[in-house]
Design a protein around this motif. Structure first.
Motif, short mmCIF file in Angstrom:
data_model
loop_
_atom_site.label_atom_id
_atom_site.label_comp_id
_atom_site.label_asym_id
_atom_site.label_seq_id
_atom_site.Cartn_x
_atom_site.Cartn_y
_atom_site.Cartn_z
N ALA A 131 0.84 -1.21 0.00
CA ALA A 131 0.00 0.00 0.00
C ALA A 131 0.87 1.26 0.00
O ALA A 131 0.53 2.26 -0.64
CB ALA A 131 -0.91 -0.01 1.21
N HIS A 132 2.00 1.18 0.72
CA HIS A 132 2.91 2.34 0.76
C HIS A 132 3.54 2.58 -0.61
O HIS A 132 3.73 3.73 -1.03
CB HIS A 132 4.00 2.08 1.80
CG HIS A 132 4.92 3.24 2.00
ND1 HIS A 132 4.50 4.43 2.56
CD2 HIS A 132 6.22 3.40 1.71
CE1 HIS A 132 5.52 5.25 2.61
NE2 HIS A 132 6.57 4.67 2.09
N LYS A 133 3.81 1.51 -1.31
CA LYS A 133 4.39 1.61 -2.66
C LYS A 133 3.39 2.28 -3.62
O LYS A 133 3.77 3.02 -4.51
CB LYS A 133 4.75 0.21 -3.17
CG LYS A 133 6.10 0.15 -3.83
CD LYS A 133 6.46 -1.26 -4.20
CE LYS A 133 7.86 -1.28 -4.78
NZ LYS A 133 8.24 -2.63 -5.18
N ARG A 134 2.09 1.98 -3.41
CA ARG A 134 1.05 2.56 -4.27
C ARG A 134 0.51 3.88 -3.71
O ARG A 134 -0.55 4.34 -4.10
CB ARG A 134 -0.09 1.56 -4.43
CG ARG A 134 0.27 0.40 -5.33
CD ARG A 134 -0.77 -0.69 -5.31
NE ARG A 134 -0.36 -1.80 -6.14
CZ ARG A 134 -0.83 -2.03 -7.36
NH1 ARG A 134 -1.72 -1.25 -7.89
NH2 ARG A 134 -0.40 -3.07 -8.04
N ARG A 135 1.19 4.40 -2.68
CA ARG A 135 0.85 5.70 -2.06
C ARG A 135 -0.55 5.69 -1.43
O ARG A 135 -1.24 6.70 -1.41
CB ARG A 135 0.92 6.82 -3.09
CG ARG A 135 2.21 6.86 -3.86
CD ARG A 135 3.11 7.98 -3.36
NE ARG A 135 4.38 7.97 -4.06
CZ ARG A 135 5.55 7.75 -3.50
NH1 ARG A 135 5.63 7.51 -2.21
NH2 ARG A 135 6.66 7.77 -4.19
#
Lengths: 137, 104
Positions: A131-135
């Motif tokens: 989720a952090h990678k996809r902001r």
């Protein structure tokens, strides 16, 4: 991580002792605000020995006083419940909250008791990083 | 026995020191995990504690459920975490040890 940047100022032997003495309570205390390296070292040492001392005194009382104290164990559950309430109140991310409840529900249904915590933590780590990678977080 | 304790102690101290060496820089993803993981772990712990209970036989874990609700209620009303823990533990002890015994 918050502790680490402060621990770096200590000499290596003290750093090893500090790493040994980290526990939940001292971590919470030290993460809350910045202490000088030496004060932090003493906080770590003393909280660790308070913990050991508490266990020893508790054990001695339990052997001297005759009675069933098993239901006192609920206090740890109550602590977790109150901490969860505090953290839920402070949480600003609906995504993280929804993720916590969703993974808890899924692991309750599909994962055996002894693996539940491990599977839930690893699963949440993976989902959070994705989720952090996809902001999203 | 003593060797096992020494080995556990040494592995614990080595692992902690190794973790401190590995996490040298605070990357954005590590900071994000540091911010959100406590909430997730605490919720998992609470769910885990309640999962292990026996809901099929009397008192159907009602003592645990009611005491948990009391803890949240006291924290909400009195805004005091320590009091919430003490009162909920006390009420759990009363329910678990006497009230629910022979009730069902």
């Amino acid at each position: 991580m918050g502790i680490k940047s402060q621990i770096d100022y200590l000499p290596t032997p003290m750093r090893i002792i500090a790493a040994w003495c980290v526990n939940d309570e001292s971590f919470a205390l030290i993460s809350a605000r910045k202490y000088p390296a030496k004060s932090m070292f003493y906080i770590l040492i003393f909280t660790y020995f308070y913990w050991i001392l508490g266990c020893v005194i508790g054990f001695m009382f339990a052997t001297v006083l005759d009675g069933d104290y098993t239901s006192l164990g609920f206090s740890s559950k109550a602590l977790f419940i109150v901490l969860a309430y505090e953290l839920i109140r402070k949480c600003k991310s609906f995504f993280v909250l929804a993720l916590a409840f969703l993974i808890s529900a899924l692991s309750w249904i599909f994962v055996p008791d002894r693996f539940m915590l491990l599977v839930a933590v690893i699963g949440s780590l993976i989902v959070l990083l994705l989720a952090h990678k996809r902001r999203l977080v | 026995m003593i060797l096992t304790i020494v080995l556990i102690a040494l592995s614990s101290i080595f692992f902690r020191y190794f973790a401190m060496l590995v996490v040298r820089k605070k990357t954005p993803s590590l900071a994000m995990l540091q911010e959100h993981m406590p909430l997730l772990i605490i919720i998992f712990l609470v769910v885990f504690l309640y999962k292990g209970l026996d809901y099929s036989h009397a008192p159907f874990a009602l003592d645990y459920l009611i005491a948990g609700i009391i803890a949240i209620f006291i924290r909400f009303i009195l805004k005091n975490a320590v009091l919430a823990i003490i009162i909920s533990t006390g009420s759990f002890m009363i329910m678990h040890d006497s009230l629910f015994k022979g009730m069902f």
